[in-house]
Enzyme design. Structure first.
Site, PDB file in Angstrom:
ATOM      1  N   GLU A  20       0.784  -1.222   0.146  1.00 10.05           N
ATOM      2  CA  GLU A  20      -0.106   0.017   0.015  1.00 10.05           C
ATOM      3  C   GLU A  20       0.819   1.307   0.006  1.00 10.05           C
ATOM      4  O   GLU A  20       1.940   1.095   0.157  1.00 10.05           O
ATOM      5  CB  GLU A  20      -0.909  -0.009   1.190  1.00 10.05           C
ATOM      6  CG  GLU A  20      -2.430  -0.289   1.125  1.00 10.05           C
ATOM      7  CD  GLU A  20      -3.200   0.626   0.150  1.00 10.05           C
ATOM      8  OE1 GLU A  20      -2.572   1.545  -0.321  1.00 10.05           O
ATOM      9  OE2 GLU A  20      -4.314   0.343  -0.038  1.00 10.05           O
ATOM     10  N   ARG A 112      -8.080   1.594  12.659  1.00  9.97           N
ATOM     11  CA  ARG A 112      -6.744   2.086  12.283  1.00  9.97           C
ATOM     12  C   ARG A 112      -6.653   2.892  11.226  1.00  9.97           C
ATOM     13  O   ARG A 112      -7.583   3.328  10.468  1.00  9.97           O
ATOM     14  CB  ARG A 112      -5.919   0.555  11.795  1.00  9.97           C
ATOM     15  CG  ARG A 112      -6.419  -0.011  10.584  1.00  9.97           C
ATOM     16  CD  ARG A 112      -5.309  -0.707  10.025  1.00  9.97           C
ATOM     17  NE  ARG A 112      -5.697  -1.632   8.895  1.00  9.97           N
ATOM     18  CZ  ARG A 112      -5.935  -1.132   7.604  1.00  9.97           C
ATOM     19  NH1 ARG A 112      -5.584   0.060   7.262  1.00  9.97           N
ATOM     20  NH2 ARG A 112      -6.317  -1.863   6.610  1.00  9.97           N
ATOM     21  N   ASN A 114      -5.293   4.190   7.733  1.00  9.98           N
ATOM     22  CA  ASN A 114      -5.513   3.508   6.293  1.00  9.98           C
ATOM     23  C   ASN A 114      -4.522   4.394   5.661  1.00  9.98           C
ATOM     24  O   ASN A 114      -3.450   4.834   5.598  1.00  9.98           O
ATOM     25  CB  ASN A 114      -6.753   3.323   5.834  1.00  9.98           C
ATOM     26  CG  ASN A 114      -6.717   2.173   4.434  1.00  9.98           C
ATOM     27  OD1 ASN A 114      -5.919   1.161   4.600  1.00  9.98           O
ATOM     28  ND2 ASN A 114      -7.408   2.443   3.574  1.00  9.98           N
ATOM     29  N   ASN A 163      -9.579   5.805   1.713  1.00  6.33           N
ATOM     30  CA  ASN A 163      -8.704   5.290   0.742  1.00  6.33           C
ATOM     31  C   ASN A 163      -7.994   6.575   0.107  1.00  6.33           C
ATOM     32  O   ASN A 163      -7.544   7.580   0.346  1.00  6.33           O
ATOM     33  CB  ASN A 163      -9.160   4.234  -0.040  1.00  6.33           C
ATOM     34  CG  ASN A 163      -8.525   2.983   0.345  1.00  6.33           C
ATOM     35  OD1 ASN A 163      -7.306   2.997   0.386  1.00  6.33           O
ATOM     36  ND2 ASN A 163      -9.100   1.856   0.386  1.00  6.33           N
ATOM     37  N   ASP A 217      -9.799   1.945  -4.541  1.00  2.99           N
ATOM     38  CA  ASP A 217      -8.575   1.641  -3.514  1.00  2.99           C
ATOM     39  C   ASP A 217      -7.867   3.050  -3.821  1.00  2.99           C
ATOM     40  O   ASP A 217      -8.505   4.229  -3.481  1.00  2.99           O
ATOM     41  CB  ASP A 217      -7.956   0.722  -3.699  1.00  2.99           C
ATOM     42  CG  ASP A 217      -7.354   0.319  -2.346  1.00  2.99           C
ATOM     43  OD1 ASP A 217      -6.782   1.113  -1.417  1.00  2.99           O
ATOM     44  OD2 ASP A 217      -7.090  -0.965  -1.930  1.00  2.99           O
TER      45      ASP A 217
END
Length: 306
Positions: A20, A112, A114, A163, A217
């Site tokens: 990521e 959490r 991201n 995202n 995403d």
């Protein structure tokens, strides 16, 4: 639409179980990214064509990695609900947390941080998601802005999975993805104040039935203002003109879970792509790729001002 002859190639030894947050650092000619659920940072050195990986001591999560301006060994990393400063020389197999910059949502233990990015002015935009239970049902995520010397401000609540983020200075826009909304939104963006307003859906990834919806995403933008949207369940990156929502190009990858994208390389014309190998995806899932021949250029990552 016009189909170009782009080329997709894997980077050597670039595996991340949940890759990521790719960030191209121009000064070091390196791509930084994370292995999110391993608490690890990776650096692809362009000149050496080699990936270095480090484990952050005492951490199991690393949502994003952003170089800190003016300090070549410090990075802002999202560890759980904390944004911490990690010290790493880019080579050593372990790295240390040296301090916490801020923490969000202490009341939501299942949340959490991201995806996160710096805007062109060096402010941090970081969002949360629930990672225990159903993030589509429990929209406890939020998007925040943090700037040097300041506090954390709330940009948006009612977020499922915070995202992709991108900014267009010329169009004065901010683009944002909440995966659980199956769409990309544009905001009018004030680059002086960091305030985003007037959300508008510019690209919709819904199909005929919910089980077929594509999951947007990570995202990046090129110098012509087109956005590149990675799909977590679609093996595809969509190049989209945000002014009309038209798909200009579909970039196909050899694995399904495409997590994020960033332009880089010496001429900023290589699209780097992170992927994931969650839920027993077969190889080459988790590989990081480079896409060349797109005939487009992007912007380097911006270091965080602290």
């Amino acid at each position: 639409y016009f189909q170009m002859s782009y080329k997709v190639e894997p980077l050597p030894n670039s595996y991340a179980g949940l890759g990521e947050g790719p960030h191209w650092d121009e000064a070091r000619q390196s791509l930084y990214y994370v292995d999110l659920e391993a608490g690890a940072l990776l650096r692809y050195d362009y000149a050496q064509n080699k990936v270095y990986r480090t484990q952050i001591e005492g951490e199991t999560l690393a949502g994003f990695v952003l170089p800190v301006a003016g300090n070549s060994q410090e990075f802002a990393v999202g560890c759980g609900r904390r944004t911490v400063i990690v010290q790493w020389d880019g080579v050593a197999p372990t790295a240390k947390v040296v301090r916490t910059l801020f923490e969000v949502q202490p009341e939501y233990k299942e949340n959490r941080l991201n995806d996160a990015k710096t805007d062109p002015q060096g402010r941090l935009f970081a969002g949360t998601m629930r990672y225990v239970g159903d993030e589509f049902e429990h929209r406890h995520g939020e998007l925040y802005r943090w700037q040097a010397g300041g506090n954390v401000s709330l940009v948006k609540s009612d977020v499922g999975i915070s995202n992709g983020l991108a900014w267009d200075v010329k169009a004065k826009k901010f683009y944002y993805i909440d995966t659980t909304d199956y769409e990309v939104k544009s905001y009018d963006y004030n680059f002086d104040t960091g305030v985003a307003s007037n959300p508008k859906v510019i690209y919709n990834l819904r199909k005929t039935s919910p089980k077929d919806h594509l999951l947007p995403d990570g995202m990046t933008i090129d110098t012509e203002g087109n956005i590149y949207v990675a799909t977590f369940n679609g093996a595809t990156i969509f190049k989209v003109d945000p002014s009309n929502g038209k798909v200009l190009l579909e970039i196909k990858l050899p694995t399904k879970q495409i997590t994020s994208v960033a332009f880089g390389g010496p001429n900023l014309d290589i699209l780097y792509v992170t992927t994931a190998a969650k839920f027993d995806q077969p190889a080459p899932a988790g590989t990081t790729y480079k896409v060349t021949g797109l005939n487009a250029k992007g912007y380097p990552g911006v270091s965080l001002k602290i």
